[in-house]
Design an enzyme around this catalytic site. Structure first.
Site, PDB file in Angstrom:
ATOM      1  N   TYR A   1      -1.418  -1.023  10.314  1.00  0.00           N
ATOM      2  CA  TYR A   1      -1.547  -1.310   8.791  1.00  0.00           C
ATOM      3  C   TYR A   1      -0.489  -0.886   8.024  1.00  0.00           C
ATOM      4  O   TYR A   1       0.238  -1.674   7.437  1.00  0.00           O
ATOM      5  CB  TYR A   1      -2.769  -0.712   8.276  1.00  0.00           C
ATOM      6  CG  TYR A   1      -3.261  -0.711   6.858  1.00  0.00           C
ATOM      7  CD1 TYR A   1      -3.678  -2.006   6.549  1.00  0.00           C
ATOM      8  CD2 TYR A   1      -2.873   0.216   5.994  1.00  0.00           C
ATOM      9  CE1 TYR A   1      -4.142  -2.438   5.073  1.00  0.00           C
ATOM     10  CE2 TYR A   1      -3.099  -0.180   4.468  1.00  0.00           C
ATOM     11  CZ  TYR A   1      -3.800  -1.456   4.282  1.00  0.00           C
ATOM     12  OH  TYR A   1      -4.179  -1.477   2.930  1.00  0.00           O
TER      13      TYR A   1
ATOM     14  N   SER B   1       0.811  -1.085  -0.090  1.00  0.00           N
ATOM     15  CA  SER B   1       0.010   0.156   0.067  1.00  0.00           C
ATOM     16  C   SER B   1       1.158   1.257  -0.025  1.00  0.00           C
ATOM     17  O   SER B   1       2.255   1.113   0.530  1.00  0.00           O
ATOM     18  CB  SER B   1      -0.766   0.094   1.330  1.00  0.00           C
ATOM     19  OG  SER B   1      -1.466   1.257   1.498  1.00  0.00           O
TER      20      SER B   1
HETATM   21  N1  LIG Z   1      -8.908  -0.371  -1.306  1.00  0.00           N
HETATM   22  C1  LIG Z   1      -7.753   0.339  -0.963  1.00  0.00           C
HETATM   23  O1  LIG Z   1      -7.882   1.622  -0.839  1.00  0.00           O
HETATM   24  C2  LIG Z   1      -6.290  -0.353  -0.878  1.00  0.00           C
HETATM   25  C3  LIG Z   1      -5.162   0.494  -0.990  1.00  0.00           C
HETATM   26  C4  LIG Z   1      -4.028  -0.318  -0.987  1.00  0.00           C
HETATM   27  C5  LIG Z   1      -3.911  -1.450  -0.425  1.00  0.00           C
HETATM   28  N2  LIG Z   1      -5.046  -2.200  -0.607  1.00  0.00           N
HETATM   29  C6  LIG Z   1      -4.674  -3.694  -0.210  1.00  0.00           C
HETATM   30  O2  LIG Z   1      -5.366  -4.128  -1.258  1.00  0.00           O
HETATM   31  C7  LIG Z   1      -5.866  -5.693  -0.854  1.00  0.00           C
HETATM   32  C8  LIG Z   1      -7.209  -6.003  -1.228  1.00  0.00           C
HETATM   33  O3  LIG Z   1      -8.130  -5.009  -0.701  1.00  0.00           O
HETATM   34  P1  LIG Z   1      -9.301  -4.382  -1.385  1.00  0.00           P
HETATM   35  O4  LIG Z   1      -9.428  -3.177  -1.241  1.00  0.00           O
HETATM   36  O5  LIG Z   1      -9.838  -5.292  -2.600  1.00  0.00           O
HETATM   37  O6  LIG Z   1     -10.467  -4.964  -0.138  1.00  0.00           O
HETATM   38  P2  LIG Z   1     -11.777  -5.824  -0.125  1.00  0.00           P
HETATM   39  O7  LIG Z   1     -12.468  -5.759  -1.318  1.00  0.00           O
HETATM   40  O8  LIG Z   1     -12.199  -5.731   1.133  1.00  0.00           O
HETATM   41  O9  LIG Z   1     -11.217  -7.244  -0.300  1.00  0.00           O
HETATM   42  C9  LIG Z   1     -10.307  -7.956   0.562  1.00  0.00           C
HETATM   43  C10 LIG Z   1     -10.089  -9.260   0.536  1.00  0.00           C
HETATM   44  O10 LIG Z   1      -9.359 -10.148   1.118  1.00  0.00           O
HETATM   45  C11 LIG Z   1     -10.136 -11.164   1.848  1.00  0.00           C
HETATM   46  N3  LIG Z   1      -9.322 -11.445   3.058  1.00  0.00           N
HETATM   47  C12 LIG Z   1      -9.435 -10.613   4.338  1.00  0.00           C
HETATM   48  N4  LIG Z   1      -8.906 -11.256   5.275  1.00  0.00           N
HETATM   49  C13 LIG Z   1      -8.738 -12.487   4.925  1.00  0.00           C
HETATM   50  C14 LIG Z   1      -8.136 -13.831   5.747  1.00  0.00           C
HETATM   51  N5  LIG Z   1      -7.623 -13.652   6.968  1.00  0.00           N
HETATM   52  N6  LIG Z   1      -8.165 -14.784   4.799  1.00  0.00           N
HETATM   53  C15 LIG Z   1      -8.476 -14.953   3.734  1.00  0.00           C
HETATM   54  N7  LIG Z   1      -8.843 -13.673   3.028  1.00  0.00           N
HETATM   55  C16 LIG Z   1      -9.144 -12.705   3.648  1.00  0.00           C
HETATM   56  C17 LIG Z   1     -11.321 -10.755   1.874  1.00  0.00           C
HETATM   57  O11 LIG Z   1     -12.337 -11.771   2.178  1.00  0.00           O
HETATM   58  P3  LIG Z   1     -13.276 -11.996   3.136  1.00  0.00           P
HETATM   59  O12 LIG Z   1     -14.097 -10.912   2.955  1.00  0.00           O
HETATM   60  O13 LIG Z   1     -14.100 -13.267   3.037  1.00  0.00           O
HETATM   61  O14 LIG Z   1     -12.843 -11.687   4.398  1.00  0.00           O
HETATM   62  C18 LIG Z   1     -11.527 -10.025   0.622  1.00  0.00           C
HETATM   63  O15 LIG Z   1     -11.596 -11.166  -0.337  1.00  0.00           O
HETATM   64  C19 LIG Z   1      -5.563  -5.624   0.897  1.00  0.00           C
HETATM   65  O16 LIG Z   1      -4.486  -6.197   1.024  1.00  0.00           O
HETATM   66  C20 LIG Z   1      -5.514  -4.111   1.064  1.00  0.00           C
HETATM   67  O17 LIG Z   1      -4.784  -3.897   2.014  1.00  0.00           O
HETATM   68  C21 LIG Z   1      -6.092  -1.644  -0.576  1.00  0.00           C
END
Ligand SMILES: NC(=O)c1ccc[n+]([C@@H]2O[C@H](COP(=O)([O-])OP(=O)(O)OC[C@H]3O[C@@H](n4cnc5c(N)ncnc54)[C@H](OP(=O)(O)O)[C@@H]3O)[C@@H](O)[C@H]2O)c1
Length: 257
Positions: free
Chosen positions: A171, A158
């Site tokens: 985080y 991130s």
């Molecule tokens: N969105 C942003 O602004 C942003 C920015 C920078 C980085 N990121 C990173 O990008 C990644 C994806 O995030 P996203 O924005 O796509 O969020 P999201 O839509 O909330 O998706 C998160 C995914 O991770 C899964 N997950 C969470 N905890 C888990 C666990 N313990 N075991 C297995 N699966 C798990 C969730 O499944 P469940 O719902 O079943 O838990 C979901 O499929 C994350 O690492 C996040 O930190 C996001």
């Protein structure tokens, strides 16, 4: 016909060769979008996420689009689940060309109110899971690297891992750890044809940022298609090239990432 590096748009293997990927956090947001792209590019994809119902919906959606996918409900923070997910992938597809360690959670809190349980959840999900997935996938990645010198691992960090954020300190620390670990993996595994990249986006329009959207409109956020485009670009790189890190900034982000 011999494969020509200079004409290739997708270096992992010709489109008709078998190839396979694991995507964690594949039931939603970035992971779901990347899993779809990998499926469309001919990968058999193991979708890993925690909540079975949500994962089932994503699986049904991708299957309905004609993609070769399987799903494994697993908590990446649990070592035995990581072992089980990697084994399920090996049993089903027998090879691994792309590993995307994407599952993550972010829980904000001022440091004085830090809850140990929430800290441990973020450390286990965002950081500890990644070395475990490398370990459990190493034989498959090594075989792919020996075959085409272009096994790819994409680790979700991130912008908060590059610029520590207040109230998101744990985080930020986990994502900083992902960047450092990715650097180490390139030094350790690059000679085996295993290339790792840390993705460092600012706010992306996914369910994870829903809580923010009154303050930061979804339209001003990075789109999941931007992340997909970057991962697709990584697949098109020739074996002699590794991109260790990609930052995705929002042009008018101000003090927020
Ligand atoms: N969105 C942003 O602004 C942003 C920015 C920078 C980085 N990121 C990173 O990008 C990644 C994806 O995030 P996203 O924005 O796509 O969020 P999201 O839509 O909330 O998706 C998160 C995914 O991770 C899964 N997950 C969470 N905890 C888990 C666990 N313990 N075991 C297995 N699966 C798990 C969730 O499944 P469940 O719902 O079943 O838990 C979901 O499929 C994350 O690492 C996040 O930190 C996001």
């Amino acid at each position: 016909m011999a494969r020509d590096a200079r004409r290739s748009h997708d270096w992992i293997a010709p489109m008709d060769s078998p190839r396979a990927a694991i995507v964690t956090g594949a039931s939603s947001g970035i992971g779901l979008a990347v899993a779809r792209m990998l499926g469309e590019r001919g990968h058999a994809v193991t979708l890993v996420a925690r909540r079975p119902e949500k994962l089932e919906a994503a699986y049904a959606q991708l299957r309905g689009e004609g993609l070769e996918v399987q799903r494994v409900a697993a908590d990446v923070g649990d070592e035995s689940d990581v072992v089980r997910a990697a084994a399920a992938h090996r049993d089903a597809y027998g090879r691994l060309d792309v590993l995307m360690n994407n599952a993550g959670v972010g829980i904000g809190s001022p440091i004085g109110e830090l809850k140990t349980k929430r800290m441990d959840l973020q450390l286990a999900t965002n950081l500890r899971s990644i070395p475990l997935f490398y370990r459990e996938s190493l034989a498959m990645l090594t075989a792919a690297g020996a075959e085409h010198r272009n096994a790819r691992v994409v680790n979700m960090a991130s912008l908060a891992g590059k610029q520590g954020q207040p109230w998101l300190s744990v985080y930020s620390a986990t994502k900083s750890g992902v960047v450092g670990f990715t650097q180490a993996m390139n030094k350790e595994l690059g000679a085996l044809g295993i290339k790792s990249t840390a993705l460092c986006p600012g706010f992306v329009d996914t369910p994870m940022t829903d809580f923010l959207k009154r303050q930061v409109p979804a339209g001003s956020m990075i789109h999941t298609s931007d992340i997909v485009a970057a991962v697709a670009m990584l697949l098109s790189l020739t074996p002699g090239c590794v991109i260790p890190e990609i930052a995705f900034e929002r042009p008018a982000a101000g003090s927020l990432v």
